[in-house]
Design a protein around this motif. Structure first.
Motif, PDB file in Angstrom:
ATOM      1  N   GLU A 206      35.514  46.547  33.010  1.00  0.00           N
ATOM      2  CA  GLU A 206      34.875  47.759  33.518  1.00  0.00           C
ATOM      3  C   GLU A 206      34.195  47.470  34.861  1.00  0.00           C
ATOM      4  N   ILE A 207      34.503  48.326  35.845  1.00  0.00           N
ATOM      5  CA  ILE A 207      33.943  48.156  37.182  1.00  0.00           C
ATOM      6  C   ILE A 207      33.335  49.478  37.641  1.00  0.00           C
ATOM      7  N   GLY A 208      32.051  49.440  37.984  1.00  0.00           N
ATOM      8  CA  GLY A 208      31.359  50.620  38.469  1.00  0.00           C
ATOM      9  C   GLY A 208      31.586  50.825  39.956  1.00  0.00           C
ATOM     10  N   VAL A 209      31.507  52.083  40.382  1.00  0.00           N
ATOM     11  CA  VAL A 209      31.758  52.449  41.782  1.00  0.00           C
ATOM     12  C   VAL A 209      30.435  52.641  42.509  1.00  0.00           C
ATOM     13  N   PHE A 210      30.294  51.944  43.636  1.00  0.00           N
ATOM     14  CA  PHE A 210      29.073  52.052  44.444  1.00  0.00           C
ATOM     15  C   PHE A 210      29.353  52.818  45.726  1.00  0.00           C
ATOM     16  N   GLU A 211      28.537  53.820  45.988  1.00  0.00           N
ATOM     17  CA  GLU A 211      28.688  54.619  47.210  1.00  0.00           C
ATOM     18  C   GLU A 211      28.031  53.868  48.367  1.00  0.00           C
ATOM     19  N   GLY A 212      28.822  53.413  49.314  1.00  0.00           N
ATOM     20  CA  GLY A 212      28.274  52.711  50.465  1.00  0.00           C
ATOM     21  C   GLY A 212      28.620  51.234  50.469  1.00  0.00           C
ATOM     22  N   LYS A 213      27.824  50.447  51.220  1.00  0.00           N
ATOM     23  CA  LYS A 213      28.064  49.016  51.373  1.00  0.00           C
ATOM     24  C   LYS A 213      27.094  48.210  50.513  1.00  0.00           C
ATOM     25  N   LEU A 214      27.607  47.160  49.899  1.00  0.00           N
ATOM     26  CA  LEU A 214      26.779  46.305  49.046  1.00  0.00           C
ATOM     27  C   LEU A 214      26.081  45.199  49.828  1.00  0.00           C
ATOM     28  N   SER A 215      26.586  44.869  51.014  1.00  0.00           N
ATOM     29  CA  SER A 215      25.994  43.772  51.780  1.00  0.00           C
ATOM     30  C   SER A 215      26.080  44.048  53.267  1.00  0.00           C
ATOM     31  N   LYS A 216      25.197  43.373  53.989  1.00  0.00           N
ATOM     32  CA  LYS A 216      25.245  43.458  55.447  1.00  0.00           C
ATOM     33  C   LYS A 216      26.385  42.591  55.963  1.00  0.00           C
ATOM     34  N   ASN A 217      26.940  42.984  57.060  1.00  0.00           N
ATOM     35  CA  ASN A 217      28.018  42.219  57.704  1.00  0.00           C
ATOM     36  C   ASN A 217      29.226  42.008  56.793  1.00  0.00           C
ATOM     37  N   ASN A 218      29.339  42.845  55.757  1.00  0.00           N
ATOM     38  CA  ASN A 218      30.503  42.785  54.872  1.00  0.00           C
ATOM     39  C   ASN A 218      30.686  41.408  54.231  1.00  0.00           C
ATOM     40  N   GLU A 219      29.581  40.786  53.849  1.00  0.00           N
ATOM     41  CA  GLU A 219      29.631  39.448  53.258  1.00  0.00           C
ATOM     42  C   GLU A 219      30.297  39.460  51.887  1.00  0.00           C
ATOM     43  N   TYR A 220      30.126  40.530  51.138  1.00  0.00           N
ATOM     44  CA  TYR A 220      30.807  40.701  49.850  1.00  0.00           C
ATOM     45  C   TYR A 220      30.912  42.193  49.561  1.00  0.00           C
ATOM     46  N   GLN A 221      31.935  42.552  48.768  1.00  0.00           N
ATOM     47  CA  GLN A 221      32.168  43.962  48.443  1.00  0.00           C
ATOM     48  C   GLN A 221      32.053  44.254  46.945  1.00  0.00           C
ATOM     49  N   MET A 222      31.725  43.221  46.182  1.00  0.00           N
ATOM     50  CA  MET A 222      31.674  43.381  44.735  1.00  0.00           C
ATOM     51  C   MET A 222      30.552  42.526  44.158  1.00  0.00           C
ATOM     52  N   ILE A 223      29.883  43.044  43.126  1.00  0.00           N
ATOM     53  CA  ILE A 223      28.845  42.295  42.417  1.00  0.00           C
ATOM     54  C   ILE A 223      29.305  42.061  40.983  1.00  0.00           C
ATOM     55  N   LEU A 224      29.405  40.798  40.616  1.00  0.00           N
ATOM     56  CA  LEU A 224      29.912  40.436  39.291  1.00  0.00           C
ATOM     57  C   LEU A 224      28.773  40.356  38.283  1.00  0.00           C
ATOM     58  N   HIS A 225      29.028  40.891  37.111  1.00  0.00           N
ATOM     59  CA  HIS A 225      28.056  40.795  36.015  1.00  0.00           C
ATOM     60  C   HIS A 225      28.082  39.368  35.464  1.00  0.00           C
ATOM     61  N   PRO A 226      26.912  38.712  35.277  1.00  0.00           N
ATOM     62  CA  PRO A 226      26.907  37.330  34.776  1.00  0.00           C
ATOM     63  C   PRO A 226      27.550  37.145  33.408  1.00  0.00           C
ATOM     64  N   LYS A 227      27.491  38.176  32.555  1.00  0.00           N
ATOM     65  CA  LYS A 227      28.074  38.063  31.216  1.00  0.00           C
ATOM     66  C   LYS A 227      29.602  38.078  31.248  1.00  0.00           C
ATOM     67  N   LEU A 228      30.158  38.488  32.387  1.00  0.00           N
ATOM     68  CA  LEU A 228      31.619  38.457  32.514  1.00  0.00           C
ATOM     69  C   LEU A 228      32.123  37.026  32.373  1.00  0.00           C
ATOM     70  N   PHE A 229      31.347  36.064  32.871  1.00  0.00           N
ATOM     71  CA  PHE A 229      31.728  34.666  32.807  1.00  0.00           C
ATOM     72  C   PHE A 229      31.642  34.130  31.385  1.00  0.00           C
ATOM     73  N   GLU A 230      30.787  34.752  30.574  1.00  0.00           N
ATOM     74  CA  GLU A 230      30.624  34.311  29.192  1.00  0.00           C
ATOM     75  C   GLU A 230      31.682  34.901  28.259  1.00  0.00           C
ATOM     76  N   SER A 231      32.401  35.915  28.749  1.00  0.00           N
ATOM     77  CA  SER A 231      33.356  36.619  27.878  1.00  0.00           C
ATOM     78  C   SER A 231      34.687  35.886  27.740  1.00  0.00           C
ATOM     79  N   GLY A 232      34.808  34.751  28.414  1.00  0.00           N
ATOM     80  CA  GLY A 232      36.039  33.968  28.254  1.00  0.00           C
ATOM     81  C   GLY A 232      37.020  34.177  29.369  1.00  0.00           C
ATOM     82  N   GLY A 233      38.198  34.637  29.031  1.00  0.00           N
ATOM     83  CA  GLY A 233      39.261  34.740  30.021  1.00  0.00           C
ATOM     84  C   GLY A 233      40.378  33.778  29.664  1.00  0.00           C
ATOM     85  N   LYS A 234      41.524  33.984  30.268  1.00  0.00           N
ATOM     86  CA  LYS A 234      42.674  33.144  29.935  1.00  0.00           C
ATOM     87  C   LYS A 234      43.094  32.344  31.146  1.00  0.00           C
TER      88      LYS A 234
END
Length: 234
Positions: A206-234
Motif C-alpha cells: 500500500e502506497i499513499g499519495v502525497f500532493e506536492g514534493k516530499l524533499s527539497k532539491n528532489n533528493e527523494y520522492q518516496m517515504i518508506l514505512h519502517p515496518k515494510l522492512f519487517e514484513s519480509g519479502g522474497k
C-alpha cells in the motif's frame, strides 16, 4: 543527548534529571562504600533513574541506547578533564565540560548524518501491470501510517510519480490519517503489485499519495514505512 538522539522532552525534566545525578555524585563522595558490587549496582540504578526522569518510559532497545550514550559521554568528559588537569578548579572544569559538550554534540550529529545518508536512502522499483518506475526513497522511522482495515504499513510517494504508473483506479483506497492542523483526514492510496527494495520483492504494497514534493532539491520522492522492512519479502 536529546539533540543527538532526536528525543523531544522538556528542559525542566532534563534539569531535574541532572539535579538527581548531582545529588547521587555528592552521596558517593560522602557515603562510604561497603562493597564494590554495591557501588556498581547503585551506579546502574542512578543512571536508569536519570533516564526515566529525563525521557520517561521507553522500550528496552531505546532504554539501552540512552544508557549507553550517557556512559559514552561520561567517559569522554572524564578523559578530557584528566587531559587538561583541571580537577582542582571547579570553574575550569565547568568551562571545559561546556566547550567539550558543544564540540561533541556537533561532531556526533555530523557523523550520524553521514552514516544516515548511506543507511536510510534506497532506490525502489515499483511494478504495476508490466510497467516499472524507479524512485529515490527515504526510510523514515517517524512514518507510522497504517491501514486500519488491513493493518498493513503505508509508504508515501509523490502524486505525479505514482500517477505516471497507475492506470487502474479500481485499486484506489483511502487511508485515515492525522496531521498537524488537521485532526482527521483520508489519504488517497493504491495497492501496487510489486516493489523491489534492497534485493527483495514485496507484493500488494500500500502506497499513499502525497500532493506536492516530499524533499527539497528532489533528493527523494518516496517515504518508506519502517515496518515494510519487517514484513519480509522474497
Amino acid at each position: 543527548m536529546k539533540n543527538v538522539l532526536k528525543i523531544k522532552k522538556s528542559v525542566f525534566r532534563l534539569i531535574l534529571s541532572a539535579f538527581f545525578g548531582g545529588l547521587y555524585a555528592v552521596m558517593v563522595l560522602f557515603v562510604p562504600h561497603v562493597m564494590l558490587i554495591g557501588e556498581f549496582v547503585t551506579y546502574i540504578g542512578a543512571i536508569e533513574i536519570m533516564v526515566w526522569i529525563a525521557f520517561g518510559k521507553s522500550g528496552i532497545k531505546e532504554n539501552i541506547k540512552k544508557v549507553l550514550f550517557i556512559y559514552l559521554i561520561t567517559f569522554l568528559l572524564n578523559g578530557i578533564i584528566n587531559i587538561f588537569h583541571v580537577n582542582d578548579n571547579m570553574w575550569k572544569v565547568l568551562f571545559i565540560v561546556l566547550i567539550s559538550c558543544g564540540i561533541m554534540i556537533v561532531g556526533i550529529k555530523k557523523v550520524m548524518e553521514m552514516i544516515g545518508e548511506e543507511s536510510v536512502r534506497y532506490i525502489v522499483k515499483i511494478t504495476e501491470e508490466n510497467k516499472s518506475i524507479s524512485v529515490k526513497a527515504l526510510k523514515d522511522t517517524g512514518n507510522h501510517l497504517t491501514d486500519p482495515l488491513t493493518n498493513k504499513p503505508v509508504s508515501i510517494i509523490e502524486k505525479d510519480i505514482l500517477y505516471s504508473l497507475i492506470e487502474d483506479t479500481e485499486k484506489k483506497i483511502y487511508v485515515p490519517f492525522q496531521s498537524v492542523g488537521k485532526s482527521n483526514g483520508l489519504m488517497e492510496a493504491y495497492i501496487v503489485e510489486q516493489i523491489e527494495l534492497g534485493g527483495k520483492q514485496y507484493h500488494n504494497t500500500e502506497i499513499g499519495v502525497f500532493e506536492g514534493k516530499l524533499s527539497k532539491n528532489n533528493e527523494y520522492q518516496m517515504i518508506l514505512h519502517p515496518k515494510l522492512f519487517e514484513s519480509g519479502g522474497k
